[in-house]
Motif scaffolding. Sequence first.
Motif, PDB file in Angstrom:
ATOM      1  N   THR A   1      71.946 -70.636  95.439  1.00 13.88           N
ATOM      2  CA  THR A   1      70.727 -69.862  95.650  1.00 13.88           C
ATOM      3  C   THR A   1      69.594 -70.750  96.131  1.00 13.88           C
ATOM      4  O   THR A   1      69.553 -71.953  95.837  1.00 13.88           O
ATOM      5  CB  THR A   1      70.284 -69.144  94.369  1.00 13.88           C
TER       6      THR A   1
ATOM      7  N   HIS B   1      65.245 -70.232  96.520  1.00 12.01           N
ATOM      8  CA  HIS B   1      64.131 -69.340  96.180  1.00 12.01           C
ATOM      9  C   HIS B   1      63.099 -69.241  97.299  1.00 12.01           C
ATOM     10  O   HIS B   1      63.113 -69.994  98.276  1.00 12.01           O
ATOM     11  CB  HIS B   1      63.446 -69.847  94.916  1.00 12.01           C
TER      12      HIS B   1
ATOM     13  N   ASN C   1      60.319 -70.783  92.021  1.00 10.76           N
ATOM     14  CA  ASN C   1      61.393 -71.749  91.850  1.00 10.76           C
ATOM     15  C   ASN C   1      62.606 -70.959  91.388  1.00 10.76           C
ATOM     16  O   ASN C   1      62.551 -69.722  91.326  1.00 10.76           O
ATOM     17  CB  ASN C   1      61.006 -72.865  90.864  1.00 10.76           C
ATOM     18  N   HIS C   2      63.712 -71.631  91.064  1.00 12.24           N
ATOM     19  CA  HIS C   2      64.912 -70.861  90.747  1.00 12.24           C
ATOM     20  C   HIS C   2      64.728 -69.986  89.513  1.00 12.24           C
ATOM     21  O   HIS C   2      65.309 -68.907  89.417  1.00 12.24           O
ATOM     22  CB  HIS C   2      66.120 -71.793  90.577  1.00 12.24           C
TER      23      HIS C   2
ATOM     24  N   CYS D   1      62.457 -66.890  90.491  1.00 10.62           N
ATOM     25  CA  CYS D   1      63.061 -66.052  91.519  1.00 10.62           C
ATOM     26  C   CYS D   1      64.342 -65.363  91.060  1.00 10.62           C
ATOM     27  O   CYS D   1      64.587 -64.208  91.419  1.00 10.62           O
ATOM     28  CB  CYS D   1      63.337 -66.902  92.754  1.00 10.62           C
ATOM     29  N   PHE D   2      65.155 -66.068  90.262  1.00  5.02           N
ATOM     30  CA  PHE D   2      66.499 -65.564  89.988  1.00  5.02           C
ATOM     31  C   PHE D   2      66.829 -65.339  88.518  1.00  5.02           C
ATOM     32  O   PHE D   2      67.942 -64.918  88.204  1.00  5.02           O
ATOM     33  CB  PHE D   2      67.534 -66.534  90.576  1.00  5.02           C
TER      34      PHE D   2
ATOM     35  N   HIS E   1      71.757 -73.395  91.555  1.00  2.00           N
ATOM     36  CA  HIS E   1      70.394 -73.040  91.948  1.00  2.00           C
ATOM     37  C   HIS E   1      69.697 -74.278  92.506  1.00  2.00           C
ATOM     38  O   HIS E   1      69.623 -75.313  91.835  1.00  2.00           O
ATOM     39  CB  HIS E   1      69.592 -72.525  90.756  1.00  2.00           C
TER      40      HIS E   1
ATOM     41  N   ASP F   1      66.193 -75.974  93.855  1.00  3.94           N
ATOM     42  CA  ASP F   1      64.731 -75.888  93.932  1.00  3.94           C
ATOM     43  C   ASP F   1      64.254 -76.678  95.141  1.00  3.94           C
ATOM     44  O   ASP F   1      64.665 -77.831  95.349  1.00  3.94           O
ATOM     45  CB  ASP F   1      64.079 -76.460  92.668  1.00  3.94           C
TER      46      ASP F   1
END
Length: 380
Positions: free
Chosen positions: A63, A65, A70-71, A74-75, A95, A97
């Motif tokens: 992922t 962002h 940041n991760h 966002c997630f 993830h 960043d």
Amino acid sequence: MSELRFPEEKPLLRGQDTEMESVDTFLSAADTDWKEHDIETPYGMLHVVIRGTPKSNRPAILTYHDVGLNHKLCFSTLFGYEDMQEITKHFVVCHVDAPGQQVGASQFPQGYQYPTMENLADMLPSVLQHFGFQTIIGIGVGAGSYVLAKFALIFPEMVEGLVLVNIDPNGKGWIDWAASKLSGLTSSLPDTVLSHLFSQEELMNNTELVQNYRQQISSCVNQSNLQLFWSMYNSRRDLEMNRPGTVPNAKTLRAPVMLVVGDNSPAEDSVVDCNSKLDPTTTTFLKMADSGGLPQVTQVCIISPGPGASIMSLLLVCHLILYQLRTSPVPSASMTRLARSRTASLTSASSVDGNRPRPCTQSESSEGIGQINHTMEVSC
């Protein structure tokens, strides 16, 4: 082109509002399997969080962002949902960043040259090499979608599929650049970034979600580092993509792509434009009615109301991609349950909106005449 409309809407759950109050909940005691890494790349260090063990015959989920986030911001909602275990138990999840955007990041020294958007894409092979990933399925939002799309254009052999939320494939023109500069002079950085993340309607209503993100952007992301990332994103170039057959030697994304946007998102027009540049036989366009700028946080009603629906669709996409590779880690029982749920939802939707006229979309243009068109707009 087939269009499916799901009029149901489920607002952000109260539990999700509470979760936003502390991003540390994403790495709570229940998530001790997440491991943090700082990876050296040709353009500096990258902070990465990973869970799971890489498997040579399966891609990793990676992922990236959006700017201002940041991760975690966002997630965390998407990957914290219980049904996400249907995916994460079969894949390693990574993830990434963007430089200096993680919680607790040190401020870059004065005069630091932030990586360009192309540089950010060029940093990702170091992540794959570090963990031994052969290929990835990328999930990006906003600026992260741009980075992953650029990565897929440069290294197509490393990408099995993409889920791109709120992607803008175009660089800013002079008018947009001037407007951005003026906004920076009259508004604070968090408010400027919020206008990128949320629609004017969402900002005018000043919803609890917007208030929470304003507070998190101000307190959880280093403001100097954020300014550098924001400036570099606004200096991006056009992604050099054209739909096959429209120009000689057209170059576009080779991997299967799912484009996602809310119809109340500030990125709606940009995502529609991106859709027109992709191969319609390998692209799915998901457009959420009554959804704002962060559909992966609020709700996605593709199969059922709530954020779990987006997970179900992502699971189906991952399964189809892996099926092409002659490997399917998702148990057949799970797929049967998902297919049954999807069929029920589609049947219900057709009974409600069966007589509603279909709007014209980019993929219904004359460009698609005479060819098989797998691009689908799903409004929900």
